[in-house]
Design a protein around this motif. Structure first.
Motif: not given
Length: 485
Positions: A365-370, A385-392, A405-409, A433-441
């Motif tokens: 029941f935790g954080y949802k990511m992709c 280059h091949f570009s790779l990202y983490f998304v909340i 969100f504060q966990q090491k990635i 960073s807005k990338s790790f705030k609580k999602p609004t979308s």
């Protein structure tokens, strides 16, 4: 510094993102549209210059000159308002005289813009951080002529011995402090099973006390681990039931679709037979009984609509089933990218420039990511280059979770040759960073590596990253301290 031209220097000159301080710059080197410096100059059919951004929106003369030679007849002869990319502007810009960026510190040097980077890297007035910043030195603006003197005296010099800050009495070299602190008996740590519910020791205690606690509480700790496995089994049972329910629903939908397909086929045959009968009666299809034709067509259309709705519902259930099958709840994603070469061609043609992985979760029941990948690169890695990202992602239980969100990635491209030469990058989230705030979308802004690995290195057959036209991506987060709400 000499300003004489250097062979092929201008051709290799890359215009920096920041404007230098020009000694003098004519107005012709500014965009006729937005008035910014012409980093990539395009010449219009009327002779003016615009930047790459403005050229895409150009519909008339950028300066609005009534006497401009951008006449209707000239436009009729041209397929575009843009005549050509002007490489001459870049060459001329590279030869303009600029001031040293350390002018305010006393440097009076002037040079051509194309030589500025070399001068800046060697300017005696330049400032640099202490080479031992990684060991704790806070001096980050040291003049070039003082940096050696500072480094020799710096209290964070890696060979300098200091007393352990935890009071164990040992003197340790600065460079060895980090490894020493992983073994020091006086360092305060938590019980490793604290997250499973161990409360038989204070929140933090010395390593020596924690080790004694572990030796004396084996039976208690074993019970905690057993209870944890029980919770995991409960989660597996819930997921298994969900998968069975979805599978049963999919099978029912398949049966319904098959029945509808048979009905539609029969109606198509009946309509075809009726039309043929009408043609045979008087060789005129319009003489066919209009009421019967209307009824048959109406029934056929209604069934087509129902069939389409069932097909959509079936596709949605298949997506949901696939998502459930591929989701993990331990903070680790294993993502296989299949049909790599076709997906890369789609990225090059912008048919599908980016792809997303299935979601994964930190806990049940935790954080949802992709993960998000650009097979032909993104930003600074475009085409190279091949570009790779983490998304909340927005999850069902975000209101119960701690934000930001504060966990090491850790992002990894796995070597499938068996040699274990994986490519990895680890970073900690920026709490601002807005990338790790609580999602609004549905998705937060992605964060990661636009230059994760050069495409040439990824596709090199001697490496094991591309095998059977597939890539294997691993994304993991540090789940230390995470618990289900």
């Amino acid at each position: 510094m000499s300003d004489e031209p250097t062979t092929n220097f201008t051709a290799s000159f890359v215009i920096p993102d920041e404007d230098p301080s020009f000694k003098h710059i004519p107005s012709k080197y500014y965009c006729s549209g937005c008035k910014k410096l012409l980093r990539h100059a395009f010449q219009t059919v009327c002779g003016h210059h615009v930047c790459e951004t403005c050229k895409d929106e150009l519909k008339e003369c950028p300066v609005g000159d009534n006497d401009c030679k951008l006449s209707a007849s000239l436009l009729e002869e041209s397929e575009s308002f843009i005549e050509r990319f002007d490489t001459g502007i870049k060459r001329e810009l590279s030869r303009l005289t600029v001031f040293c960026p350390f002018r305010h510190r006393g440097c009076a040097q002037e040079c051509q813009w194309r030589h500025l980077q070399i001068h800046s890297e060697n300017c005696e007035y330049g400032i640099f951080p202490c080479p031992y910043v990684k060991y704790g030195c806070e001096f980050k603006e040291i003049p070039r002529n003082k940096i050696i003197e500072h480094a020799n005296k710096c209290k964070f010099h890696p060979e300098r011995k200091v007393e352990c800050r935890f009071g164990c009495g040992l003197e340790v070299k600065v460079k060895d402090l980090e490894s020493h602190e992983t073994e020091c008996k006086n360092v305060h740590i938590n019980c490793p099973l604290e997250d499973l519910g161990c409360t038989k020791i204070s929140d933090v205690a010395s390593r020596e006390k924690v080790e004694e606690h572990i030796r004396s509480q084996n039976a208690f700790h074993f019970g905690l681990v057993s209870d944890s496995f029980g919770e995991v089994n409960d989660c597996v049972e819930v997921l298994t039931k969900d998968l069975i329910a979805v599978s049963e629903t999919v099978e029912k939908l398949k049966d319904e679709i098959k029945k509808k397909d048979e009905i539609i086929l029969r109606l198509q045959e009946e309509i075809a037979n009726n039309r043929q009968d009408a043609r045979n009666s008087n060789n005129n299809p319009d003489s066919f009984n209009s009421q019967e034709k209307s009824n048959s067509s109406g029934s056929f259309h209604s069934l087509e609509v129902n069939f389409g709705l069932l097909r959509v519902k079936f596709d949605e259930m298949e997506v949901r089933l696939e998502s459930l099958e591929k989701s993990s709840y331990n903070g680790v994603l294993m993502w296989k990218i299949v049909d790599y070469m076709q997906k890369k061609r789609d990225a090059k043609t912008k048919k599908a420039s980016t792809i997303y992985s299935p979601p994964f979760y930190s806990t049940r029941f935790g954080y949802k990511m992709c993960a998000r990948a650009y097979l032909n690169g993104d930003g600074a890695g475009k085409d190279t280059h091949f570009s790779l990202y983490f998304v909340i992602m927005k999850g069902d239980f975000d209101h119960l979770l701690k934000w930001p969100f504060q966990q090491k990635i850790t992002l990894s491209l796995l070597d499938m040759s068996g040699n274990g030469v994986h490519v990895s990058d680890t970073f900690r989230p920026d709490p601002n960073s807005k990338s790790f705030k609580k999602p609004t979308s549905d998705l937060n802004v992605a964060s990661g590596c636009p230059q994760f690995i050069p495409i040439d290195l990824l596709e090199n057959p001697s490496n094991g990253y591309l095998k059977d036209n597939q890539l294997l991506i691993k994304v993991s987060i540090d789940t230390s301290g995470l618990k289900d709400p």
